[in-house]
Design an enzyme around this catalytic site. Structure first.
Site, PDB file in Angstrom:
ATOM      1  N   LYS A  54       3.414 -26.114   4.800  1.00 15.26           N
ATOM      2  CA  LYS A  54       3.291 -25.286   6.009  1.00 15.26           C
ATOM      3  C   LYS A  54       2.328 -25.944   7.000  1.00 15.26           C
ATOM      4  CE  LYS A  54       4.328 -20.942   3.613  1.00 15.26           C
ATOM      5  NZ  LYS A  54       3.824 -19.688   2.995  1.00 15.26           N
ATOM      6  N   GLN A  98      -1.690 -16.776   1.433  1.00 16.84           N
ATOM      7  CA  GLN A  98      -0.617 -17.205   0.539  1.00 16.84           C
ATOM      8  C   GLN A  98      -0.580 -16.310  -0.700  1.00 16.84           C
ATOM      9  OE1 GLN A  98       1.721 -19.497   1.244  1.00 16.84           O
ATOM     10  NE2 GLN A  98       2.747 -19.201  -0.711  1.00 16.84           N
ATOM     11  N   ASP A 121       3.181 -13.334   8.814  1.00 17.18           N
ATOM     12  CA  ASP A 121       4.096 -13.031   7.706  1.00 17.18           C
ATOM     13  C   ASP A 121       4.849 -11.716   7.938  1.00 17.18           C
ATOM     14  OD1 ASP A 121       4.126 -14.973   5.601  1.00 17.18           O
ATOM     15  OD2 ASP A 121       2.073 -14.414   5.067  1.00 17.18           O
TER      16      ASP A 121
HETATM   17  N1  GUN Z   1       4.538 -16.486  -1.245  1.00 14.39           N
HETATM   18  C1  GUN Z   1       5.890 -16.608  -1.363  1.00 14.39           C
HETATM   19  N2  GUN Z   1       6.486 -16.403  -0.170  1.00 14.39           N
HETATM   20  C2  GUN Z   1       5.515 -16.169   0.718  1.00 14.39           C
HETATM   21  C3  GUN Z   1       5.513 -15.900   2.129  1.00 14.39           C
HETATM   22  O1  GUN Z   1       6.540 -15.832   2.806  1.00 14.39           O
HETATM   23  N3  GUN Z   1       4.290 -15.726   2.682  1.00 14.39           N
HETATM   24  C4  GUN Z   1       3.144 -15.770   1.965  1.00 14.39           C
HETATM   25  N4  GUN Z   1       1.998 -15.556   2.606  1.00 14.39           N
HETATM   26  N5  GUN Z   1       3.108 -16.011   0.672  1.00 14.39           N
HETATM   27  C5  GUN Z   1       4.291 -16.210   0.056  1.00 14.39           C
END
Ligand code: GUN
Length: 287
Positions: A54, A98, A121
């Protein structure tokens, strides 16, 4: 029939280039560089990889990224204090905590503490509520990526029967809501299936579009798919034979009309939509 492969990687590159162009325009006109703060708690190896990817994608799009690490021994209070600091920092436009958080941490409290205008998110109840009401601020990255894939590949959505396997807050629930909304990109008839669904194959075989997000390797088999259906595999499972999706790809591709591979399908699109949301967050916070 052998399915047409929906190349998420190529489409993600297109979207990333579009976002990079818009970021460059934004920086020129506003004098502000969008910035994403990623928060990584503990030492989950998969999360390490996701966050690294990311951040790399941010930098390539001209978006600043920060990484804030907390040890696995940190408390919910420690994490809330960090989130509070990022909420108040005018340099930070997007906050991504995350998931999963280490056992014992109160995920709900943490996600509810993120300032909704920095919630890239779209996990905060304010943002979820807006999605349900059809006036989103942000869309969650994975379902947004799937939605872009369907629309940009001209897969008919309006009037189609979409079957979503999985009812998670991150994928299944928002995906179903987005596709059932009134208007462009919506108007589907949506069925959501889960672990308690009775006679699952009878339902999945009705689907024009099948979106599989249950986290079980090769769960969706060819007998569960109507010939010609579009099959979207959201799963990423680490097995002895490497990364595999929730779909038994080799068999299902002989039945489906369109199919996403794993890797190279939905995953790259998730990252592209995070960049989109970070730019949107910076726009919202820059008058
Ligand atoms: N863990 C798995 N998918 C995601 C996501 O889309 N966002 C976040 N913050 N953590 C994740």
């Amino acid at each position: 029939m052998t399915a047409t492969i929906l190349d998420g990687k190529a489409m993600a590159e297109e979207i990333r280039a579009e976002v990079a162009r818009r970021v460059s325009e934004f920086v020129s006109s506003k004098g502000v560089t969008p910035c994403l703060a990623a928060v990584l708690v503990g030492d989950n190896p998969a999360s390490e990889v996701y966050v690294r990817n990311k951040r790399l994608a941010c930098e390539k799009a001209g978006i600043h990224s920060q990484l804030h690490r907390l040890s696995a021994e940190s408390t919910t209070e420690d994490l809330l204090a960090l989130v509070d600091r990022l909420n108040k920092d005018p340099q930070v436009h997007g906050i991504l905590v995350q998931l999963p958080l280490p056992k014992g941490m109160d995920e709900t409290r943490v996600l509810h503490a993120v300032n909704p205008v920095k919630d890239v998110d779209a996990f905060h109840p304010d943002n979820v509520g807006r999605i349900v009401q059809g006036r989103p601020r942000f869309l969650p990255c994975t379902p947004h990526g799937v939605h872009q894939l369907l629309m940009r590949k001209n897969i008919p959505i309006a009037g189609s029967h979409v079957v979503v396997l999985g009812r998670s807050d991150i994928v299944g629930k928002p995906m179903a809501i987005m596709l059932m909304q009134r208007g462009p990109g919506g108007d589907a008839t949506v069925t959501v299936c889960h672990s308690r669904t009775r006679d699952l194959p009878a339902i999945t075989r009705q689907a024009d579009i099948l979106i599989v997000a249950i986290g079980k390797a090769k769960f969706l088999t060819a007998d569960m798919v109507k010939p010609g259906a579009t099959v979207i595999d959201v799963g990423i499972n680490r097995t002895e034979s490497g990364l595999v999706g929730d779909v038994d790809y080799d068999a299902v591709r002989e039945v489906a009309g369109h199919i996403t591979p794993v890797p190279g399908g939905v995953g790259p699109l998730t990252i592209a939509m995070l960049l989109h949301n970070t730019l949107a967050a910076a726009s919202l916070q820059t008058a």
